[in-house]
Write a protein that holds these residues in place. Structure first.
Motif, short mmCIF file in Angstrom:
data_model
loop_
_atom_site.label_atom_id
_atom_site.label_comp_id
_atom_site.label_asym_id
_atom_site.label_seq_id
_atom_site.Cartn_x
_atom_site.Cartn_y
_atom_site.Cartn_z
N UNK A 10 57.79 -17.05 65.30
CA UNK A 10 58.44 -18.11 64.54
C UNK A 10 58.76 -17.46 63.31
N UNK A 11 59.36 -18.27 62.30
CA UNK A 11 59.52 -17.51 60.85
C UNK A 11 58.58 -18.15 60.00
N UNK A 12 58.29 -17.42 58.96
CA UNK A 12 57.28 -17.68 58.06
C UNK A 12 57.51 -18.97 57.38
N UNK A 13 58.66 -19.34 57.28
CA UNK A 13 59.30 -20.71 56.53
C UNK A 13 58.94 -21.77 57.59
N UNK A 14 58.59 -21.67 58.70
CA UNK A 14 58.54 -22.69 59.50
C UNK A 14 56.74 -23.01 60.00
N UNK A 15 56.03 -21.83 59.59
CA UNK A 15 54.50 -22.09 59.60
C UNK A 15 53.93 -22.25 58.48
N UNK A 16 53.41 -23.52 57.95
CA UNK A 16 52.93 -23.63 56.59
C UNK A 16 51.35 -23.27 56.86
N UNK A 17 50.74 -23.13 55.58
CA UNK A 17 49.43 -22.91 55.57
C UNK A 17 48.53 -23.84 56.30
N UNK A 18 47.51 -23.35 56.79
CA UNK A 18 46.59 -24.29 57.82
C UNK A 18 47.35 -24.96 58.86
N UNK A 19 48.61 -24.51 59.17
CA UNK A 19 49.32 -24.82 60.52
C UNK A 19 49.12 -23.69 61.56
N UNK A 27 53.81 -15.02 79.82
CA UNK A 27 52.67 -16.02 80.69
C UNK A 27 51.41 -16.27 80.15
N UNK A 28 51.32 -16.00 78.96
CA UNK A 28 50.28 -16.34 78.15
C UNK A 28 50.48 -17.41 77.01
N UNK A 29 49.64 -18.14 76.75
CA UNK A 29 50.01 -18.97 75.52
C UNK A 29 48.99 -18.55 74.43
N UNK A 30 49.85 -18.03 73.44
CA UNK A 30 49.19 -17.58 72.10
C UNK A 30 49.64 -18.53 71.12
N UNK A 31 48.45 -18.79 70.31
CA UNK A 31 48.54 -19.60 69.11
C UNK A 31 48.55 -18.62 67.93
N UNK A 32 49.44 -18.78 67.15
CA UNK A 32 49.51 -18.19 65.84
C UNK A 32 49.23 -18.94 64.33
N UNK A 33 48.43 -18.71 63.80
CA UNK A 33 47.67 -19.30 62.73
C UNK A 33 48.24 -18.90 61.45
N UNK A 34 48.16 -19.79 60.34
CA UNK A 34 48.64 -19.17 59.04
C UNK A 34 47.53 -19.69 58.16
N UNK A 35 46.35 -18.60 57.78
CA UNK A 35 45.24 -19.10 57.05
C UNK A 35 45.67 -18.49 55.63
N UNK A 36 45.93 -19.08 54.84
CA UNK A 36 46.38 -18.75 53.34
C UNK A 36 47.19 -17.47 53.32
N UNK A 37 48.17 -17.62 53.91
CA UNK A 37 49.23 -16.47 54.06
C UNK A 37 49.10 -15.46 54.86
#
Ligand code: FES
Length: 120
Positions: A10-19, A27-37
């Protein structure tokens, strides 16, 4: 043929902090978290009974100091599996209660020009 492949997430703009966002890659589900940048990748798979670990709420940890005083630390740096409540450290994948025994795989997330990538 083996090797690693870089995948756009995704883009940095689309992934807010704590989101976080969950993407299907190879074939894997991967979660990408934004923790304080800072960005962290975690497999959306609970090592307890295969639940969707990263679809739960974010939590912190209760820490007891040498005087027996309790404090709540690292708020938002753990994800709580919605099936039975096991908690995992988003940064390391370790289970909160038994870090030496249970761990969810993690993935390095790289930012390039405002885009986020995971390499598998
Ligand atoms: S499957 Fe995640 S806590 Fe049981």
């Amino acid at each position: 043929m083996s090797g690693t492949r870089k995948h756009f997430v995704t883009t940095v703009d689309e992934l807010d902090e704590s989101e976080h966002v969950i993407v299907d890659i190879e074939e894997r589900e991967i979660a990408v978290f934004n923790l304080e940048g800072e960005y962290y990748g975690l497999l959306n798979y609970c090592v307890h009974q295969s639940g969707p670990a990263c679809e739960g709420r974010l939590t912190g940890e209760v820490v007891e100091d040498e005087d027996g005083e309790l404090s709540y630390e690292r708020d938002g740096e753990f994800v709580c599996c919605p099936w039975h409540g096991w908690e995992f450290d988003i940064k390391s994948g370790h289970n909160l209660a038994r870090p030496d025994e249970y761990r969810v795989p993690t993935y390095e997330i790289v930012e390039e020009g405002g885009d986020l990538y995971v390499t598998l």
